[in-house]
Design a protein around this motif. Structure first.
Motif, PDB file in Angstrom:
ATOM      1  N   THR A  15      24.254  50.497 -47.880  1.00 50.72           N
ATOM      2  CA  THR A  15      25.200  49.470 -48.309  1.00 50.72           C
ATOM      3  C   THR A  15      24.452  48.264 -48.887  1.00 50.72           C
ATOM      4  O   THR A  15      23.233  48.197 -48.851  1.00 50.72           O
ATOM      5  CB  THR A  15      26.065  48.997 -47.127  1.00 50.72           C
ATOM      6  N   ASN A 129      18.428  42.783 -38.701  1.00 49.58           N
ATOM      7  CA  ASN A 129      19.413  42.925 -37.625  1.00 49.58           C
ATOM      8  C   ASN A 129      18.778  42.973 -36.240  1.00 49.58           C
ATOM      9  O   ASN A 129      17.595  43.229 -36.087  1.00 49.58           O
ATOM     10  CB  ASN A 129      20.224  44.210 -37.830  1.00 49.58           C
ATOM     11  N   THR A 277      25.155  38.362 -45.782  1.00 49.90           N
ATOM     12  CA  THR A 277      26.238  37.400 -45.974  1.00 49.90           C
ATOM     13  C   THR A 277      25.918  36.099 -45.237  1.00 49.90           C
ATOM     14  O   THR A 277      26.045  35.003 -45.798  1.00 49.90           O
ATOM     15  CB  THR A 277      27.572  37.994 -45.477  1.00 49.90           C
ATOM     16  N   GLU A 280      23.342  34.135 -46.974  1.00 44.77           N
ATOM     17  CA  GLU A 280      23.845  33.498 -48.196  1.00 44.77           C
ATOM     18  C   GLU A 280      24.729  32.287 -47.887  1.00 44.77           C
ATOM     19  O   GLU A 280      24.552  31.214 -48.494  1.00 44.77           O
ATOM     20  CB  GLU A 280      24.627  34.522 -49.033  1.00 44.77           C
ATOM     21  N   GLU A 299      25.811  43.602 -33.586  1.00 46.22           N
ATOM     22  CA  GLU A 299      24.782  43.007 -34.439  1.00 46.22           C
ATOM     23  C   GLU A 299      25.341  41.864 -35.282  1.00 46.22           C
ATOM     24  O   GLU A 299      24.669  40.851 -35.483  1.00 46.22           O
ATOM     25  CB  GLU A 299      24.072  44.051 -35.312  1.00 46.22           C
TER      26      GLU A 299
HETATM   27  C1  LIG Z   1      29.446  47.449 -41.025  1.00 41.69           C
HETATM   28  C2  LIG Z   1      27.976  47.284 -41.047  1.00 41.69           C
HETATM   29  O1  LIG Z   1      27.254  47.997 -40.374  1.00 41.69           O
HETATM   30  N1  LIG Z   1      27.511  46.322 -41.833  1.00 41.69           N
HETATM   31  C3  LIG Z   1      26.083  46.026 -41.948  1.00 41.69           C
HETATM   32  C4  LIG Z   1      25.729  45.955 -43.420  1.00 41.69           C
HETATM   33  O2  LIG Z   1      26.639  45.030 -44.004  1.00 41.69           O
HETATM   34  P1  LIG Z   1      26.879  44.863 -45.566  1.00 41.69           P
HETATM   35  O3  LIG Z   1      26.296  45.995 -46.334  1.00 41.69           O
HETATM   36  O4  LIG Z   1      28.292  44.507 -45.751  1.00 41.69           O
HETATM   37  O5  LIG Z   1      25.899  43.664 -45.863  1.00 41.69           O
HETATM   38  P2  LIG Z   1      25.924  42.091 -45.734  1.00 41.69           P
HETATM   39  O6  LIG Z   1      27.205  41.518 -45.303  1.00 41.69           O
HETATM   40  O7  LIG Z   1      24.718  41.747 -44.942  1.00 41.69           O
HETATM   41  O8  LIG Z   1      25.656  41.712 -47.258  1.00 41.69           O
HETATM   42  C5  LIG Z   1      26.602  41.995 -48.250  1.00 41.69           C
HETATM   43  C6  LIG Z   1      25.976  41.744 -49.584  1.00 41.69           C
HETATM   44  O9  LIG Z   1      26.851  42.230 -50.580  1.00 41.69           O
HETATM   45  C7  LIG Z   1      27.113  41.198 -51.506  1.00 41.69           C
HETATM   46  N2  LIG Z   1      28.430  41.400 -52.084  1.00 41.69           N
HETATM   47  C8  LIG Z   1      29.506  41.641 -51.289  1.00 41.69           C
HETATM   48  C9  LIG Z   1      30.754  41.825 -51.854  1.00 41.69           C
HETATM   49  C10 LIG Z   1      30.876  41.735 -53.263  1.00 41.69           C
HETATM   50  O10 LIG Z   1      31.947  41.884 -53.830  1.00 41.69           O
HETATM   51  N3  LIG Z   1      29.777  41.486 -53.998  1.00 41.69           N
HETATM   52  C11 LIG Z   1      28.545  41.307 -53.452  1.00 41.69           C
HETATM   53  O11 LIG Z   1      27.576  41.065 -54.167  1.00 41.69           O
HETATM   54  C12 LIG Z   1      26.977  39.913 -50.716  1.00 41.69           C
HETATM   55  O12 LIG Z   1      26.754  38.820 -51.595  1.00 41.69           O
HETATM   56  C13 LIG Z   1      25.763  40.254 -49.846  1.00 41.69           C
HETATM   57  O13 LIG Z   1      24.569  40.083 -50.580  1.00 41.69           O
HETATM   58  O14 LIG Z   1      24.366  45.552 -43.575  1.00 41.69           O
HETATM   59  C14 LIG Z   1      23.999  44.312 -42.950  1.00 41.69           C
HETATM   60  C15 LIG Z   1      22.529  44.081 -43.221  1.00 41.69           C
HETATM   61  O15 LIG Z   1      21.763  45.156 -42.736  1.00 41.69           O
HETATM   62  C16 LIG Z   1      24.309  44.360 -41.452  1.00 41.69           C
HETATM   63  O16 LIG Z   1      23.989  43.100 -40.860  1.00 41.69           O
HETATM   64  C17 LIG Z   1      25.775  44.690 -41.283  1.00 41.69           C
HETATM   65  O17 LIG Z   1      26.108  44.734 -39.907  1.00 41.69           O
END
Ligand SMILES: CC(=O)N[C@H]1[C@@H](OP(=O)(O)OP(=O)(O)OC[C@H]2O[C@@H](n3ccc(=O)[nH]c3=O)[C@H](O)[C@@H]2O)O[C@H](CO)[C@@H](O)[C@@H]1O
Length: 368
Positions: A15, A129, A277, A280, A299
């Motif tokens: 992801t 994490n 997130t 950021e 986590e």
């Molecule tokens: C359910 C799960 O297990 N989630 C894990 C997953 O979260 P997940 O993959 O959701 O990762 P994060 O919330 O850490 O980061 C999301 C990233 O996606 C980006 N973004 C999001 C939406 C969008 O429309 N566009 C975009 O660019 C955000 O700016 C950010 O850079 O990885 C993280 C980092 O290992 C873990 O801490 C989370 O627990």
């Protein structure tokens, strides 16, 4: 003066949480070493297949495999698919003559760590994490060079006690942005009004069903309180219904590749507690309400807690996020500029923007 680097392999997938730090780090490498060869390793089905080519980097997909449940060196005796993946990773490492492998977690990192170890190449692991992810914990059998994103990780995870704190590599579109300056353009981009507060909703890279449904169900109450909503559905989530006849904008977008526009438009964020997130929102001093994903070892709660304890946000349990909770808590907060300002300032105290440079320094130490 930094030493030269000619070729690196970056591994990470699944992801956005593993892929965006990898991309931000790749950008830092490119800034410092314009001629560098950067090769990324990904798995067949992860979001890396969209995100990495879109960012202009070379993605090599290696065969998928199942991780054993227990962490042990039986890896080396697991022939079949693990062996195939590691062999594929090794061939790529040899082909590009990589000098170092940097891994960000996700299953695809394991064969990269294994292949690099067999070749006695330096390996650096970046982990965000608590507990550390399974793939990275396996990688820790092959290297002592582990970098982490947050101070609490050093105290809370035994395996990370001796790690180096570097922060999280974040995209420069986010770290270099001037939020107030970008705001008018961002509002215009989404069709939002400049005179009313904006709640920015994002459940992380895959989206969050509970958050999506709760906010959509509160759409009328938010609108009648004069609160606009910018709602990112997320890469892997079903669409949801929002009433059409609202008096103020409620904008739904499937996914945002320019996340900085969302942050620029926002006065308050409602999000999960994914590590990137949190990195950021705090780097930007964005007041946020965190709704940790309840099914992953706590986590996300651990990620958000230090920010919340320092006054930079609020925490709500997934099961408590209802339209009533939103009405009671989010509506008054979104209208209280002073409180938002205080929360944002506290969040900024916790955040940092130099994770890409700090990780690069650590990697250069590993190589030299
Ligand atoms: C359910 C799960 O297990 N989630 C894990 C997953 O979260 P997940 O993959 O959701 O990762 P994060 O919330 O850490 O980061 C999301 C990233 O996606 C980006 N973004 C999001 C939406 C969008 O429309 N566009 C975009 O660019 C955000 O700016 C950010 O850079 O990885 C993280 C980092 O290992 C873990 O801490 C989370 O627990």
């Amino acid at each position: 003066m930094m030493s030269q680097l000619r070729s690196v392999v970056l591994a990470g997938g699944g992801t956005g949480g593993h892929i965006y730090p990898l991309l931000a780090f790749a950008d830092a490498l490119r800034r410092h070493f314009p001629q560098i060869r950067i090769t990324t390793l990904g798995s067949p089905k992860g979001m890396e297949n969209q995100l990495i080519p879109a960012a202009g980097y070379d993605l090599r997909v290696i065969p998928a495999f199942q991780l054993p449940r227990a962490l042990n060196l039986d890896l080396l005796r697991t022939p079949d698919r693990m062996y195939k993946s590691a062999a594929a990773a090794g061939e790529i490492i040899d082909e590009v003559q990589a000098e170092v492998v940097v891994g960000f977690g996700g299953y695809v990192s394991v064969p990269a760590y294994l292949a690099a170890w067999r070749r006695e190449l330096p390996i650096v692991i970046h982990e965000v994490n608590v507990p550390a992810g399974v793939a990275n914990r396996m990688g820790m059998k092959f290297t002592k060079r582990v970098a982490v994103g947050f101070p609490h990780q050093l105290e809370q995870a035994e395996s990370l006690r001796n790690a180096r704190l570097v922060g999280v590599p974040l995209r420069t579109g986010i770290t270099h942005m001037d939020r107030p300056a970008l705001r008018p353009q961002a509002l215009y981009h989404f069709g939002l009004r400049p005179d009313l507060p904006v709640l920015f909703v994002s459940g992380g890279s895959s989206g969050a069903r509970t958050i999506n449904l709760a906010v959509a169900a509160a759409a009328k109450r938010l609108a009648h309180a004069g609160i606009q909503v910018l709602h990112v559905q997320g890469g892997r989530n079903d669409p949801f219904e929002v009433p059409h006849d609202l008096p103020v904008p409620y904008v739904v977008v499937p996914y945002l590749s320019e996340m900085e526009l969302g942050y620029a438009a926002a006065d308050l964020m409602l999000c999960r507690g994914g590590a990137i997130t949190v990195a950021e929102t705090t780097a930007l001093g964005m007041p946020a309400i965190y709704v940790p994903y309840p099914f992953s070892n706590q986590e996300q709660r651990r990620n958000a807690l230090p920010v919340v304890e320092s006054g930079g946000g609020l925490l709500v349990d997934n099961s408590e996020l209802t339209p009533d909770w939103i009405e009671r808590n989010i509506i008054p907060l979104a209208r209280d500029r002073q409180r938002l300002g205080q929360m944002g300032a506290a969040a900024a105290q916790y955040g940092r923007r130099d994770g890409d440079e700090a990780l690069l320094r650590y990697v250069l130490e590993a190589v030299s």
